[in-house]
Each structure stands twice: as C-alpha cells, then as structure tokens.
Write an enzyme that holds these catalytic residues in place. Structure first.
Site, PDB file in Angstrom:
ATOM      1  CD  GLU A 135      15.797   1.870 -11.371  1.00  0.00           C
ATOM      2  OE1 GLU A 135      16.893   2.233 -11.825  1.00  0.00           O
ATOM      3  OE2 GLU A 135      15.283   2.344 -10.357  1.00  0.00           O
ATOM      4  CE  LYS A 137       5.290   0.361 -10.330  1.00  0.00           C
ATOM      5  NZ  LYS A 137       5.024   0.049  -8.964  1.00  0.00           N
ATOM      6  CG  ASP A 139       4.449  -5.917  -5.926  1.00  0.00           C
ATOM      7  OD1 ASP A 139       4.016  -4.862  -5.426  1.00  0.00           O
ATOM      8  OD2 ASP A 139       3.718  -6.846  -6.294  1.00  0.00           O
ATOM      9  CE1 TYR A 248      12.316   3.883  -5.585  1.00  0.00           C
ATOM     10  CE2 TYR A 248      12.382   1.527  -5.110  1.00  0.00           C
ATOM     11  CZ  TYR A 248      11.733   2.751  -5.048  1.00  0.00           C
ATOM     12  OH  TYR A 248      10.514   2.836  -4.454  1.00  0.00           O
ATOM     13  CE  LYS A 341       0.862  -1.420 -12.116  1.00  0.00           C
ATOM     14  NZ  LYS A 341       1.033  -1.519 -10.652  1.00  0.00           N
ATOM     15  CB  CYS A 435     -17.424 -33.993  11.555  1.00  0.00           C
ATOM     16  SG  CYS A 435     -16.334 -34.694  10.301  1.00  0.00           S
ATOM     17  CB  CYS A 438     -17.206 -38.858  11.408  1.00  0.00           C
ATOM     18  SG  CYS A 438     -16.700 -37.641  12.631  1.00  0.00           S
ATOM     19  CB  CYS A 453     -13.744 -33.418  13.093  1.00  0.00           C
ATOM     20  SG  CYS A 453     -14.197 -35.126  13.419  1.00  0.00           S
ATOM     21  CB  CYS A 458     -13.053 -38.430  11.799  1.00  0.00           C
ATOM     22  SG  CYS A 458     -13.721 -37.649  10.323  1.00  0.00           S
TER      23      CYS A 458
HETATM   24  S1  IVH Z   1      11.302   5.633  -8.806  1.00  0.00           S
HETATM   25  C1  IVH Z   1      10.141  10.093  -8.234  1.00  0.00           C
HETATM   26  N1  IVH Z   1      12.065   3.158  -9.070  1.00  0.00           N
HETATM   27  O1  IVH Z   1       6.652   2.122  -7.400  1.00  0.00           O
HETATM   28  C2  IVH Z   1      10.119   8.663  -8.649  1.00  0.00           C
HETATM   29  N2  IVH Z   1      10.016   3.576  -7.947  1.00  0.00           N
HETATM   30  O2  IVH Z   1       3.996   2.748  -8.398  1.00  0.00           O
HETATM   31  C3  IVH Z   1      10.404   7.748  -7.549  1.00  0.00           C
HETATM   32  N3  IVH Z   1       8.928   1.522  -7.097  1.00  0.00           N
HETATM   33  O3  IVH Z   1       6.275   5.200  -5.761  1.00  0.00           O
HETATM   34  C4  IVH Z   1      10.069   6.350  -7.844  1.00  0.00           C
HETATM   35  N4  IVH Z   1      10.458   0.111  -7.808  1.00  0.00           N
HETATM   36  O4  IVH Z   1       7.332   3.140  -4.453  1.00  0.00           O
HETATM   37  C5  IVH Z   1      11.121   3.977  -8.596  1.00  0.00           C
HETATM   38  N5  IVH Z   1      12.922   1.018  -9.344  1.00  0.00           N
HETATM   39  C6  IVH Z   1      11.970   1.829  -8.873  1.00  0.00           C
HETATM   40  C7  IVH Z   1      10.851   1.354  -8.182  1.00  0.00           C
HETATM   41  C8  IVH Z   1       9.877   2.250  -7.732  1.00  0.00           C
HETATM   42  C9  IVH Z   1       9.304   0.241  -7.156  1.00  0.00           C
HETATM   43  C10 IVH Z   1       7.671   1.970  -6.451  1.00  0.00           C
HETATM   44  C11 IVH Z   1       7.790   3.321  -5.769  1.00  0.00           C
HETATM   45  C12 IVH Z   1       6.822   4.189  -6.524  1.00  0.00           C
HETATM   46  C13 IVH Z   1       5.820   3.188  -6.981  1.00  0.00           C
HETATM   47  C14 IVH Z   1       4.942   3.701  -8.079  1.00  0.00           C
END
Ligand code: IVH
Length: 694
Positions: A135, A137, A139, A248, A341, A435, A438, A453, A458
């Site tokens: 799934e 990650k 941000d 999640y 990542k 400036c 001018c 300015c 100008c």
């Molecule tokens: S699972 C025990 N699932 O990424 C495991 N984390 O860099 C719990 N994060 O601490 C985390 N998307 O804050 C999980 N689909 C996802 C996530 C996710 C973002 C974050 C989370 C984690 C951090 C680690």
C-alpha cells in the site's frame, strides 16, 4: 443501524427530512436517523470521494440538525456530526501514552534490499512464498486514535513513539475520521488505530497561494503543512485546512467478546472501510512473492505524480496476521513490514550568489543562485529565499552547502544550510537599502517581512505588472511572454498596461525574428484578450492581496468593474473572501487617479469591463430591477442575482429612482438609508424576496 452501504435508503431519507423540515415532532423523533443520513453523506464525500447529493442539499440537512439540537440541547450526542466544530481551543497539548508503542518502519531502496528482507521473512515464518499487502506510504503526519465502546475518545501525534501530544480536539475536525464507529459488531470494546494525516496537493497549492498573497513564505511541502496544522491551538483553524486522514493499521484491540477475529491485514483494512474509515482498501494490492512486489513498486513509482496527494514510497506488509505474530518486531520496527522508499526529492548544492528580484507590488525578493542540481528529474538552479527573516532563520551565507527539496510539482525550497561544513570564506548576504533598479530607498512596513520599492513608476515594477497582466491565470495573452515584454519596454513601446493594446505592429514586422505570421498571431491573441471574463481582468490588474479567488468573488458582486470604485471599505468587506486588509487595498487601488484613468482607457480600447451575466430571460420579474445590500443568509448574492435574471429581472449597481426593489440582508448600510428616501423603491427582506421569486 449506523453507517450502511444502502445508498438508496439514505438518499430517500435525506429527501424525507428536507420535506418534513418544519415538522419538529418528526425531526425530534427521528433525530438519530437524520444524523446517520448526514454521516452517510459525509462518508460519501470525505472518505469515498464520491458524493451522492449536492453541497446545498447537504448543508440544508446539516442546518436542520444543528437548529434542532440548538432548540433541544438534551438531544445532542457526543458523536453528532455537529460536535466536530468548536468550541475548541487547546492552551497546551498534554502528553499522552500510546496504548502500544508507535513503531517505525525499516527502509529499503532497491530490489536487492527487498529480496534480502523477503528471504529473512521466509526463513522466520517457515513459508516458501509469502502473500504481501502492498500500500502507499503516505507522506504526512502520523497519528494514533483510540475508540472505546464505539466512540472516538482520543487522538495523538507520534511524539517519541511511546507518548505523543494529545490532539483529540484537532483530529475531530477531520471529516474522514468518524466520531463513532460500530466496532462492537466485531466484539471490539477498545481499539487503537494508526494512520496518516495529509493535505492533498491541490489544497496545499491553494494554501501556499494564500500565503504568497500575504507576502509570507510558503510551506516547504504538504507534509510540513499537515503536521503544522495538527498542532494549531485553534481547532476551528484546523478545520479550515482541509486535512484528510488515511487509517492503515490496527495497533491494539481489546475484545469484549470474541465474535469474529480478523485474520489478515487486508481484512482489517476492509473492516475499517466498512466502519466508515478511509483505509487504503482501494489503493492496496495483495501480491504473492517478492518478484511481483518489486515489479509493482517500479510501476507505482512511475505513477507517483498522478496521485492527488504525496507519497514517499510503498509499504509492504506480510498479509497473514498469524505470520506477522510469528515474525514479531524489534524495538524499532516490525519484521513483518518494510518501507520501499522512492527516489528522494532532496539534494545538496552550493549557494553561488544571491540576486534581488522585484515583484509587481515592489516587493524585493532575494533569489538563491545555486550550483545546478537535478531533483526529481528537473534541474534546479534558482530558488526563492523569500525575505530577510528567512535568510536569518535558516542561517544562510554565500558559499554555504544547502539542502534543497522539490516535492512533486511544488516549487523548490531550501530546507536548511549546513553551517558545520563552512570553510571560512562564506559571506553574509547583504540586503540592499535601495532599489537595485531605480535606486529609491526601500521601505518596510510594520508587521511585514518584505522590503518594498515605493516608486510606483519604477521601470522594473512596471514590467512585472505587465508580465503579470499577460500571465496564464490573468489575461492569458500567449506570445507576449516575459522576453517580449522586456524588449518592447526597452524600445519604449510598452510603458503601461494600456500600451499593450496599442503596439506598433508595423514597426514590429520590420524587426528581426518577427515574421508577418507571428506578429499576426500576437495581434490576434492581444485582441482576443479584450473579451476575457471580468475576473481575469481583475486578477490581471495586480491589486495587492487580490488573487484569482478574490478576483472571482469581486467579479460576482458587480455588473461592471467600475462598480467597485463606488463601494466604500465597509461594502467591500461584506464580499466573500474580503477582509479588512484586502478591502483597504482594493479601496486604495480604485481611489488612485492613475488607476481610474487606466481603467477608463482600457474600456475605451475595447476591453470587456462588464461582468457577463446570463441573458435576460422572460419571467415574472420582467422589467423589474433589483439591488441587494448587506449579507444574505440563505443564498449567495451571486445566486440571488442569477435567480432575478433567470426570472426576467435585472440587477442594478446603485440606488436610484430606476430601482424597483432593494433586498436587504444583514448589516445593510448606506444603500438602505438612501433607498428609504425614494418612495418608489420597495424594500424587501431576504424571505420576502424568496416569496416573490416563488
Ligand atoms: S504501517 C507497525 N503503513 O511511515 C507499523 N505506515 O516511515 C506501522 N506510514 O511510522 C506503520 N504510510 O507513520 C504504515 N501505509 C502505511 C504507511 C505508514 C505511511 C508512515 C508511518 C510510519 C512511517 C515510517
């Protein structure tokens, strides 16, 4: 019954409540059903991104609930949809312990990291091939939320993983987090969930635009915007940030009775979804074997920018919960999950020099010229340093190594400098006192971070105003780009905005690089811009604090641009989006003689200064004229005006003997006083007006 998938049921109930809105006994008796209808529609909108009713219909139902609860406070429940919003002001965030520690994730960056991790997982689980749930990650900022007896009871930030800050009130503002959820149907009495709060790219962009309109430096990325928003003291403000939450992970469950235990991570996502949470059920993919996972990661990374929110990778989780238990965890991360990542969108580079640029409002912006460096596939060579305070806060000197970030399509941003890498020959950045274009002495207004300015004439400012005028969101004159504007300005052809409509095309044709065809195209683009809608012209004028959104609000209020000239500060402030500061700026703009001459000239040159409204229709209001004053409560002014026009009436911009009806909203001012003196004008309330239209 709580939230159900029964779309038809809730749609019909919604209609019924609208019809029976005045039947208090009915509403009181069925108030919990009304709440369910509202919860259902909130879920369709905020969780599923697929609303079933119009915003207006939703607002009507919500208002009905709110009014009923106000009249009968005993009927209020803590999980009523009305209980998200204030009063909520947190003086200081208390520290609270998580029920179980919030662990981090192990990181991987390439196929071999994943292969190695999979090998260990196979070994520890004793399985040949593993099923993974993959799934996004997300941000954003991680959160932990607790429900007890089906009620949301607490929300916290990650903190140090053991304890975080109590942000219960702030998280209530996020509509994708249900205030109650039927965990008891699964036998669950207490549950701790983990998720991520984020702000989507579109809302982030809007937010930064608003900051820019106030000459404030933008936020670096949506992640910072989300985590900053979660720590705001005023919960009401949190609500305005349009945050979203993905949930999640189930970190802890306490069963009152074991009705049905969840066997896999994907099933837990499904359960959360059923209960009204925005879990990544639709985003996740179950994949057998690491090879296919690796392939999926590569495909997903290529699609990264197509998502409406930022993700910095994927999370790969062993799907069977029994196997997760077998694999266990270290003190830092679970062994059953790993983050893959994506390529970082940060890089380090050296600051070569600082240039000072001028904006259309005279603001002086320092711009860092860095050793060009590729970030996320784009060469970055030039980055805004915003203002003097930014340079000081980040302790930036010429010659410093800087950490630069470019998140998705966000403009590059300097995250930090590395003073520890200095060699001694770095130089402080000297902000000019005059400036650079001018030579006028720069001024800094109280409570402002930018130097300006003050010379409106100008030359550099004039050029910037013209560049803004032609830009994409303004008059959108293609072909008259920055370079041409500068060139024509040097040639003396362009001295102000009206001169753009009086270019000497014959002379232009004699110039090198300008063929008959390109001159013809340019002429056509300039002519075409004359009929751009009014809001574009308003935006193009470059009035301070007036961006596209405010320009739209202004254009909706008037029939003709010069109507704005007739409005006083108070009247301007009544317009959506216009506060004291903005009203003052608009007022100043229109009361400056040069500006009013410019607008008259633009009109004489054939520009469209009318707000294009619908053609007059035939109807009951035929030949009657209307004017609205004060703020309307039941509809937007633009909607009311549209109604008038749709019924054959017309809108006037001022009180005179030609006016038939003045519709008076709240806090009406001078127009009402004036109208009272003219006997032929009928003065109506908003309700009278609605009756009249009916
Ligand atoms: S699972 C025990 N699932 O990424 C495991 N984390 O860099 C719990 N994060 O601490 C985390 N998307 O804050 C999980 N689909 C996802 C996530 C996710 C973002 C974050 C989370 C984690 C951090 C680690």
């Amino acid at each position: 019954m709580h939230i159900s998938e029964d779309n038809r049921f809730f749609q019909e109930k919604g209609k019924l409540f609208s019809e029976k809105a005045s039947d208090i006994a009915f509403i009181k008796e069925n108030i919990e059903v009304l709440r369910d209808v509202i919860r259902f529609n909130e879920r369709r909108y905020y969780v599923m991104n697929d609303p079933l009713i119009a915003d207006f219909e939703f607002d009507t139902l919500y208002d009905l609930l709110k009014k009923t609860e106000e009249s009968y406070p005993a009927l209020i429940t803590t999980d009523s949809p009305t209980q998200r919003v204030g009063p909520g002001f947190t003086k200081q965030f208390n520290t609270v312990q998580h029920l179980v520690p919030m662990l981090s994730l192990e990181n991987s960056y390439n196929a071999s990291d994943l292969i190695e991790w999979d090998r260990k997982a196979q070994e520890l689980s004793g399985m040949d091939t593993l099923n993974y749930c993959v799934e996004p990650k997300f941000d954003g900022a991680s959160i932990s939320i607790i429900y007890e007896n089906d009620q949301y009871v607490r929300g916290a930030t990650r903190g140090d993983g053991i304890a975080g800050e109590d942000i219960t009130l702030n998280l209530k503002q996020i509509k994708s987090i249900p205030l109650s959820a039927a965990f008891s149907t699964y036998g669950i009495q207490q549950i701790e969930l983990r998720g991520e709060v984020l702000i989507n790219k579109e809302n982030f962009k809007k937010f930064n635009e608003q900051l820019a309109e106030q000459s404030l430096p933008p936020l670096a990325n949506p992640r910072n915007a989300a985590s900053g928003s979660l720590r705001m003291k005023d919960a009401g403000m949190v609500g305005k940030r349009n945050l979203e939450a993905f949930i999640y992970h189930i970190a802890y469950v306490h069963y009152a009775n074991h009705k049905s235990e969840i066997s896999s991570h994907s099933k837990s996502l499904e359960m959360l979804w059923e209960l009204g949470f925005r879990s990544p059920v639709n985003e996740k993919k179950i994949i057998t074997g690491i090879d296919k996972v690796i392939q999926f990661c590569a495909e997903y990374e290529a699609q990264r920018d197509n998502l409406p929110y930022e993700i910095d990778g994927l999370v790969i989780k062993v799907n069977e919960l029994a196997l997760q238990d077998k694999l266990g965890m270290t003190t830092h991360h679970p062994r059953w999950a790993i983050a893959y990542k994506f390529k970082a969108r940060q890089a380090t580079s050296k600051l070569l020099q600082v240039e000072f640029q001028i904006g259309r409002t005279g603001s002086i912006t320092p711009v860092a010229k860095i050793q060009p460096v590729p970030i996320g596939g784009v060469m970055v060579a030039s980055i805004s340093l915003h203002n003097e305070d930014f340079i000081q806060e980040k302790d930036i000197r010429i010659g410093d190594t800087l950490l630069v970030e470019r998140a998705g399509d966000v403009i590059p941003y300097i995250v930090k400098s590395f003073p520890e890498l200095r060699q001694g020959d770095e130089m402080e950045i000297n902000f000019p006192s005059h400036c650079p274009f001018c030579s006028a002495a720069l001024i800094k207004q109280q409570e402002e971070a930018v130097w300006r300015c003050p010379n409106y004439q100008c030359a550099a400012q004039v050029v910037e105003r013209m560049i803004h005028f032609t830009s994409k969101d303004a008059m959108d004159i293609r072909g008259l780009g920055d370079a041409n504007i500068r060139k024509f300005h040097e040639l003396g052809w362009l001295k102000d905005i009206p001169s753009m409509y009086e270019l000497p095309y014959d002379k232009m044709m004699q110039m090198e690089g300008f063929g008959a065809r390109s001159v013809e195209n340019l002429k056509e683009a300039i002519e075409k811009s004359k009929s751009q809608p009014l809001y574009r012209l308003i935006n193009a004028l470059g009035i301070r604090y007036v961006g596209e959104t405010t320009a739209k609000a202004l254009a909706q209020q008037v029939n003709h641009l010069l109507d704005l000239q007739k409005m006083n500060r108070e009247e301007l402030q009544k317009i959506d989006d216009v506060g004291v500061k903005v009203a003052e700026s608009i007022y100043q703009f229109f009361s400056t003689t040069e500006n009013s001459e410019m607008l008259n000239k633009l009109e004489a040159l054939g520009l469209q200064l009318h707000s294009i409204k619908k053609q007059t229709a035939e109807g009951t209001l035929n030949g009657k004229s209307f004017l609205f004053t004060g703020s309307l409560l039941k509809m937007k002014r633009a909607e009311a005006e549209e109604l008038v026009e749709a019924n054959g009436g017309k809108i006037l911009s001022g009180v005179s003997s030609k006016l038939d009806y003045l519709i008076v909203g709240e806090d009406a001012g001078s127009k009402l006083e004036k109208a009272k003196k003219i006997a032929s004008i009928q003065i109506l309330s908003e309700d009278d007006f609605i009756q009249l239209i009916k």
